[in-house]
Write an enzyme that holds these catalytic residues in place. Sequence first.
Site, short mmCIF file in Angstrom:
data_model
loop_
_atom_site.label_atom_id
_atom_site.label_comp_id
_atom_site.label_asym_id
_atom_site.label_seq_id
_atom_site.Cartn_x
_atom_site.Cartn_y
_atom_site.Cartn_z
N ASP A 141 0.82 -1.20 0.00
CA ASP A 141 0.00 0.00 0.00
C ASP A 141 0.87 1.27 0.00
O ASP A 141 1.42 1.65 1.04
CB ASP A 141 -0.92 -0.03 1.23
CG ASP A 141 -1.84 1.17 1.25
OD1 ASP A 141 -1.87 1.94 0.27
OD2 ASP A 141 -2.56 1.34 2.26
N TYR A 169 -6.54 14.52 -15.72
CA TYR A 169 -7.41 14.44 -16.91
C TYR A 169 -8.35 15.63 -16.89
O TYR A 169 -8.78 16.08 -15.82
CB TYR A 169 -8.18 13.11 -16.93
CG TYR A 169 -9.04 12.97 -18.16
CD1 TYR A 169 -8.44 12.85 -19.42
CD2 TYR A 169 -10.42 12.99 -18.09
CE1 TYR A 169 -9.21 12.76 -20.56
CE2 TYR A 169 -11.21 12.89 -19.23
CZ TYR A 169 -10.60 12.77 -20.47
OH TYR A 169 -11.36 12.69 -21.59
N TYR A 172 -16.96 13.98 -14.72
CA TYR A 172 -15.51 13.95 -14.52
C TYR A 172 -15.00 15.27 -13.94
O TYR A 172 -14.90 15.41 -12.72
CB TYR A 172 -14.74 13.53 -15.81
CG TYR A 172 -13.37 13.06 -15.41
CD1 TYR A 172 -13.09 11.72 -15.23
CD2 TYR A 172 -12.35 13.99 -15.10
CE1 TYR A 172 -11.84 11.30 -14.75
CE2 TYR A 172 -11.11 13.58 -14.64
CZ TYR A 172 -10.87 12.24 -14.47
OH TYR A 172 -9.64 11.84 -13.99
N LEU A 201 -7.96 6.96 -21.92
CA LEU A 201 -7.60 5.64 -22.45
C LEU A 201 -8.28 4.55 -21.66
O LEU A 201 -8.69 4.77 -20.51
CB LEU A 201 -6.08 5.47 -22.36
CG LEU A 201 -5.31 6.18 -23.47
CD1 LEU A 201 -3.83 6.17 -23.20
CD2 LEU A 201 -5.59 5.53 -24.82
P1 NAI Z 1 -4.47 1.92 -13.44
O1 NAI Z 1 -5.63 1.41 -12.69
O2 NAI Z 1 -4.10 1.26 -14.73
O3 NAI Z 1 -3.13 1.90 -12.51
C1 NAI Z 1 -3.16 2.18 -11.17
C2 NAI Z 1 -1.85 1.79 -10.52
O4 NAI Z 1 -1.93 2.14 -9.12
C3 NAI Z 1 -1.52 0.28 -10.55
O5 NAI Z 1 -0.13 0.11 -10.69
C4 NAI Z 1 -1.93 -0.20 -9.15
O6 NAI Z 1 -1.24 -1.34 -8.66
C5 NAI Z 1 -1.54 1.03 -8.34
N1 NAI Z 1 -2.21 1.13 -7.05
C6 NAI Z 1 -3.52 1.29 -6.77
N2 NAI Z 1 -3.72 1.39 -5.44
C7 NAI Z 1 -2.50 1.30 -4.85
C8 NAI Z 1 -2.03 1.34 -3.53
N3 NAI Z 1 -2.85 1.53 -2.49
N4 NAI Z 1 -0.70 1.18 -3.31
C9 NAI Z 1 0.17 0.98 -4.33
N5 NAI Z 1 -0.21 0.97 -5.62
C10 NAI Z 1 -1.53 1.12 -5.88
O7 NAI Z 1 -4.71 3.48 -13.63
P2 NAI Z 1 -4.43 4.55 -14.78
O8 NAI Z 1 -5.65 4.73 -15.59
O9 NAI Z 1 -3.14 4.30 -15.44
O10 NAI Z 1 -4.33 5.87 -13.88
C11 NAI Z 1 -3.11 6.41 -13.41
C12 NAI Z 1 -3.27 7.91 -13.27
O11 NAI Z 1 -3.52 8.47 -14.57
C13 NAI Z 1 -4.48 8.32 -12.40
O12 NAI Z 1 -4.15 9.47 -11.66
C14 NAI Z 1 -5.54 8.66 -13.43
O13 NAI Z 1 -6.49 9.57 -12.95
C15 NAI Z 1 -4.67 9.30 -14.51
N6 NAI Z 1 -5.28 9.39 -15.83
C16 NAI Z 1 -5.93 8.32 -16.39
C17 NAI Z 1 -6.56 8.46 -17.62
C18 NAI Z 1 -7.28 7.30 -18.26
O14 NAI Z 1 -8.03 7.53 -19.20
N7 NAI Z 1 -7.08 6.09 -17.81
C19 NAI Z 1 -6.51 9.73 -18.38
C20 NAI Z 1 -5.71 10.75 -17.74
C21 NAI Z 1 -5.15 10.58 -16.50
#
Ligand code: NAI
Length: 396
Positions: free
Chosen positions: A110, A224, A234, A272
């Site tokens: 965590d 985002y 959002y 994405l």
């Molecule tokens: P994702 O769900 O693919 O990745 C999340 C990551 O956080 C994973 O590596 C997971 O293991 C880790 N994680 C979650 N809880 C945790 C914890 N308590 N301790 C340690 N690790 C933890 O998410 P995604 O979509 O790549 O999002 C990453 C960032 O990008 C976020 O801030 C999101 O808002 C932002 N974002 C996402 C967009 C999208 O369309 N997916 C667009 C623009 C920004």
Amino acid sequence: MIIAPKTRGFICITAHPDGCAQNVKNQIDYIKSQPPLQGQKNVLVIGASTGFGLASRIASAFGANAATIGVYFEKPPALGRTASAGWYNTAAFEKRAHQEGLYAKSINGDAFSHEIKAKTIDLIKTDLGKIDLIIYSLASPVRTDPDSGERFKSTLKPIGDAYTNKTVDFHTGEVKSVTIEPATEEDITNTVKVMGGEDWYLWMNALLEADVLASNAKTVAYSYIGPKLTEPVYRKGTIGRAKDDLEATAFRINDLLQRIEGKGYVSVNKALVTQSSSAIPVIPLYIALLFKTMKEQELHEGCIEQIYRLYKDRLYLKEVPTDDQGRIRIDDWEMKNEVQQKVAQLWEKATTENLSEIGDLAGYSTDFFNLFGFNFDEIDYKADTNEMTDIPGLVD
Ligand code: NAI
């Protein structure tokens, strides 16, 4: 065991190790097909196992030959039960990194806790000395406050009024209306607590205090914005308040890092398909229409292309280009007028009957299953697969 996808709502509860390895390989291949990157040497990625964080780690390692430490929260395999996708992604990444002589270690736990921060700092001190790039890419529905022990849950709700719009169930292709009730004040506070900038600041403060930040170190968190169409759920909803807080934190981090001449940035990324975005109502329909439009206009990118462009054309330029609020924008192609006008037109027309034609429902579905290692042509899904994959650089 033979591993097939098992979906439950917005997630898939199984993952395929070979398919996840294929997903990682495709991203490495992309990075290797591009001109090399320069800038980062020792990189910490918080949220390193899937989505934008994984892409940030891959691009740093295979684009810039950087040493990487990844922090993530993933489920290990058990006999007869697969690990989560991020586990297999990390296993494949670290195996390949080690084969190519790159330093790659990781910590599973965590990231919001003091314990994992301390463990990460120890690892940096022992192995790398100092780090020069910190990517903060956590996406989580819950956070336990490390001091009070109180557990907060984030929500994806509009603020003020209930919000009704179309959405798609991307498993069935059904386009239907959805109404989301407005957030309470508590929902807003809790979402900011989970997805706002507090934990990012705590990380940077802990790293600075431990003297493991190189001079001129940079840190980037992802945000985002998106179009008017998705604003109520959002950017003007609970998650948008958290992103406002995250963006404001970049300025506080700039002040914090002054003594090492470090910099904190927020990069606004493109919408994405990731495990996180699939859970937001309305967004999957927007993404299906967006992908169709961006593919037609030859502007489409995935996480890896986005992050390559972030490093190459933004973060390591002499002057980092930002908007008038200090944010790096790699959502520039998504937000182009010709893209947004087309998506808005398609939005009006979209129905269950026409979505597979006017939107990229198939692309959405493929991207979704790819996240869990499924639907890759290269993989024989009928073959027996060993689910008990180890992560070679995992620190106990
Ligand atoms: P994702 O769900 O693919 O990745 C999340 C990551 O956080 C994973 O590596 C997971 O293991 C880790 N994680 C979650 N809880 C945790 C914890 N308590 N301790 C340690 N690790 C933890 O998410 P995604 O979509 O790549 O999002 C990453 C960032 O990008 C976020 O801030 C999101 O808002 C932002 N974002 C996402 C967009 C999208 O369309 N997916 C667009 C623009 C920004």
